[in-house]
Design a protein around this motif. Sequence first.
Motif, mmCIF file in Angstrom:
data_model
loop_
_atom_site.group_PDB
_atom_site.id
_atom_site.type_symbol
_atom_site.label_atom_id
_atom_site.label_comp_id
_atom_site.label_asym_id
_atom_site.label_seq_id
_atom_site.Cartn_x
_atom_site.Cartn_y
_atom_site.Cartn_z
ATOM 1 N N VAL A 43 0.824 -1.203 0.000
ATOM 2 C CA VAL A 43 0.000 0.000 0.000
ATOM 3 C C VAL A 43 0.862 1.259 0.000
ATOM 4 O O VAL A 43 0.728 2.129 -0.838
ATOM 5 N N LYS A 44 1.822 1.318 0.935
ATOM 6 C CA LYS A 44 2.608 2.567 1.068
ATOM 7 C C LYS A 44 3.911 2.558 0.269
ATOM 8 O O LYS A 44 4.563 3.587 0.120
ATOM 9 N N GLY A 45 4.331 1.401 -0.187
ATOM 10 C CA GLY A 45 5.571 1.343 -0.958
ATOM 11 C C GLY A 45 6.814 1.452 -0.106
ATOM 12 O O GLY A 45 7.891 1.770 -0.600
ATOM 13 N N ALA A 46 6.706 1.207 1.213
ATOM 14 C CA ALA A 46 7.877 1.278 2.084
ATOM 15 C C ALA A 46 8.402 -0.132 2.372
ATOM 16 O O ALA A 46 7.790 -1.124 1.976
ATOM 17 N N VAL A 47 9.530 -0.183 3.052
ATOM 18 C CA VAL A 47 10.187 -1.460 3.298
ATOM 19 C C VAL A 47 9.967 -1.888 4.743
ATOM 20 O O VAL A 47 10.057 -1.071 5.652
ATOM 21 N N VAL A 48 9.679 -3.174 4.947
ATOM 22 C CA VAL A 48 9.606 -3.705 6.321
ATOM 23 C C VAL A 48 11.026 -4.151 6.692
ATOM 24 O O VAL A 48 11.452 -5.250 6.352
ATOM 25 N N GLU A 49 11.746 -3.271 7.328
ATOM 26 C CA GLU A 49 13.180 -3.492 7.566
ATOM 27 C C GLU A 49 13.468 -4.807 8.302
ATOM 28 O O GLU A 49 14.397 -5.522 7.978
ATOM 29 N N ARG A 50 12.619 -5.109 9.295
ATOM 30 C CA ARG A 50 12.946 -6.253 10.142
ATOM 31 C C ARG A 50 12.852 -7.591 9.410
ATOM 32 O O ARG A 50 13.365 -8.596 9.878
ATOM 33 N N LEU A 51 12.206 -7.598 8.230
ATOM 34 C CA LEU A 51 12.092 -8.858 7.499
ATOM 35 C C LEU A 51 13.164 -9.016 6.426
ATOM 36 O O LEU A 51 13.189 -10.007 5.704
ATOM 37 N N LEU A 52 14.038 -8.021 6.320
ATOM 38 C CA LEU A 52 15.119 -8.150 5.348
ATOM 39 C C LEU A 52 16.187 -9.085 5.895
ATOM 40 O O LEU A 52 16.322 -9.252 7.105
ATOM 41 N N TYR A 53 16.956 -9.674 4.988
ATOM 42 C CA TYR A 53 18.053 -10.532 5.424
ATOM 43 C C TYR A 53 19.172 -9.648 5.942
ATOM 44 O O TYR A 53 19.534 -8.653 5.304
ATOM 45 N N SER A 54 19.686 -10.005 7.100
ATOM 46 C CA SER A 54 20.820 -9.229 7.587
ATOM 47 C C SER A 54 21.917 -10.171 8.042
ATOM 48 O O SER A 54 21.645 -11.285 8.522
ATOM 49 N N ASP A 55 23.147 -9.730 7.807
ATOM 50 C CA ASP A 55 24.292 -10.553 8.169
ATOM 51 C C ASP A 55 25.416 -9.605 8.564
ATOM 52 O O ASP A 55 25.699 -8.639 7.840
#
Lengths: 212, 151, 639
Positions: C106-118
């Motif tokens: 809807v808003k076109g933003a990113v859900v940061e916590r679901l991104l892969y992080s290493d």
Amino acid sequence: MSSSENPQNQVISFTIDGQPVQARPGWTILETARHYRIHIPTLCFHPALKPWGSCRLCVVEARYGKRGKVMPSCLNPPIEELEVFTDSERVLNVRRWVLEMLLAGCPASREIKKLAAAYGVTSTRFAVTDPEEECLRCGRCVAVCNEVVGVQALTFGSRGVKKVLETPYRVPNNACIGCGCCVSVCPTGALQKRLDTVRGDLSRRTGHGYAH
Amino acid sequence: MKPARQDIEIILEQYPRHPQHLINLLQDVQAEYSYISAEHLTLICDHVGVPVTQAWSVATFYKSFSLEPRGEHEIKVCLGTTCHLKGGQRLVEACERNLGVARGQTTDDLKFTLDTVKCVGACALAPVVMVDEDYLGEANMVILKKRLEQV
Amino acid sequence: MQRLTNTAELKVLRDNLLQAQDPHRPIVRVCRGPGCLAVGADKVSQAFQSAIQSQNLEVKVQPLVKDTGCHGFCSQGPLVNLAPANLCYVRVKPEDVEEIVQTTLVKGAVVERLLYSDNGTRYKSAADIPFYRMQQKIILQNIGVIDPLDIHDAIMAGAYHSLAKALIEMSPDDVIRTVEISGLRGRGGGGFPTGYKWKRTVENARENPGPVYIIANGEEGDPGAFMDRAIMEGDPHAVIEGMAIGAYAMGVNQGFLYVRHEYPIAIRHLAAAIAQARALGLLGKNILGAGFDFDLQINRGAGAYVCGEETAIIASLEGRVGEPVTRPPYPSQQGLWGRPTVINNVETWANVPHIIDHGAQWYADLGAPRSTGTKIFSLVGKVKNTGLVEVPMGISLGALVEEIGGGVPGQGRFKAVQTGGPSGGIIPYELKEEFTDYHFHPPDVKPADKMELSVDFDSMAQTGSIMGGGGMIVMDDHDCVVDLARYFLRFLEEESCGKCLPCRLGLKGMLEFLNNFSQGKGAPADIDALESLGKALVDGSLCGLGRTAPNPVLTSIRYFRDEYLAHIVDHHCPAGVCRDLITYRIDPEICNGCTLCAQTCPQVCITGANQQLHTIDQDACIRCGACMDVCPVDAVVVD
């Protein structure tokens, strides 16, 4: 092997243990060796049956150029200039291990004890599961019943180490005509003892496959 | 329980009368009835034209056929290499203790059949257990027990 | 679906489909690979469907949810990719879906916590993640992108374009020559040159006119390998197209897909793909109006590992037990129903359309000189990033495991890699010795460098292992090689068909030796005896199963003899695995007295009151490990 493998109907010249030999079209290495009275041990091979290649005692080492390969002589036709060795170290290694394992697998068989002793194998390191066992699952009985008699009364059930000679549902099979061919081709005599587990009720014989 | 079983004749008529369809037919009957009865084995042999000895050797050779009724639910513990390294063997033994049957056997109430499988291809989540068609990843006895209570 | 009557119509269909597509329409791709399914990907997909269908979704264009094949990064599943934003969300739970829909769609933003992080870095798109960055996706390029149940999606991605090219631009001989020049070798493990196999089959069929058959081998039995499964589930049309091209080249009218029965999803997807291809006239009579008939039939395997062997597949297709027969005659001479037959692995067939599309030279330039192209591996075991990877052949083993795999997780040390399944070997990370000449290898191939072992057919064979189907199982120092060798022997003993004596009795015999070793019994001379028995199986067995079965044992003795000696001489399992040589102990420093272990112990041999230290009665302990599995604080240790 069919004779179409040697199209020109020419004999094939090769050597067995250094001795020059000639194979007629269609002959395998084993047949050629037998013709020249060169001894190669066998258990599953029977002249009346298609070679099956299960016992692997008849392995020989075939060298062509630099490459050497261990193969069963009952199934392989020779090619020109092949050098065949019937008792090279690699061949003896296979044969001795097979015989040592057979001593544990068919401990009751006198034939196997005799054969093993001829290769210096007199005891086994492997566990004996059934001291009465004589059947080595070579498949001669199944093959003669299928190919020669044509009634398919017995078969192998299960697979691998559990492989066993039996009839469907382990009840005597009325398809059996009681001809005894399976007993006569058995290399260890194992089938003699268990014929009654295969042979059904003689009085119920019908025409199916039976003495037309 | 499953819906009414398909008639054996309907299964047979799906395949032409040729020996090449022996295995397909055994599979369909196995799927429908959870095992292959002596009566069905004979009907299949008559249909495809092979001796009962051949069908017997096929039905006992391949692991997916059973000649005895199997449980309503199948528990398959994966024993692929990765699952083995991550304790799959211990998991099967725990299942055997909990269900009171050895692998390959069915509980007396015909509810569960415990079996092992050689890799289901979900190695990243080893050890894996399949309950019917569902996968359970990173499984242990606690997770499995919970799942079995639901079925 | 309208039947396509010529190749131009296929192009028109593709163009129309592409034009009808809205490039701004959001697409949610949910991975439905086996790994993600095991952690609930189907529920994630359902959550997306219901969230998007709900009335209060305020978007201009209705997003499209696609259930796709395996995305590859199994250890981070369930995986969700979003286009056109090109976002990769990992470990998505059904509860996260509402937030993804509201924030991203809807808003076109990113859900940061679901991104892969290493290591503190967050990665937005899949292409940036180190696991994906080093890969070269050719066979996998559509897997995880297309909906495998929709042929239109596959056609938009280019499916059947190569078949059309072959039919109009190339003669059958051209196709065979192209495959031959490409250097493609069989992906099932043997590495036999595919083009040569095809050529021989055609020659045999000319001498002996009549039907020719082709078979795709999808009996992927090697434990730890799931490449073929991913292809059949994720891009079934690639296999069908490859087979259709092969059929055209060899004059074949009937093909068979032999698929393992443990892969019900693969069977469903292939069946759907065949039905759709038939409806479009891409299978059946007069394909694309080119006067060429070809159809496919699926045969399910029935649970027999040996049916990966080509003569056993033929026996199984003919309705018999899967017992291999001796070769020669090869299937290319006398195969199914005595007719020339080509059997190629699923991955091999999936390579064919790419070779026809881009040309033989393009393919020959990929990978290593004698092992061209890319190869898919399933990288699993004690490695951080597990999953499916496609890399050019000739990549170094170190790069594959350390960089793509991300090394060993936790405190473990990288010990060895098991490749090729039960037919392969156990290769130490740092090869301890020079290569011996036990295995025949061509004189012009130099043994690989000790540290930079290259992953290709010939280098792997020189280590005593094989590349095999592509299973690559990483072991750390908590894995025992004696135990693993024993595991494979037990596997093979169950799977041996039992026809020939060396395999039937030999595997049982080898297992007896290893059972003794794992109990600390035996003498050092038994290791030599076991090696000699292994060589007897290599030389004496009838088929590939028996001839390669000793490989895990022979390679582990060759590289890890010390570990064998530790078991036999010191009665000690250095990895702490072999049950008869270990004890479980509860560390008094860590135990918090929660009583879970005492409740779980099947022997009731753990004692201790609530909140008090627990102890194990060593005499009664059966070393089942149940206490270790339940302990919430890892207080149970192995000595």
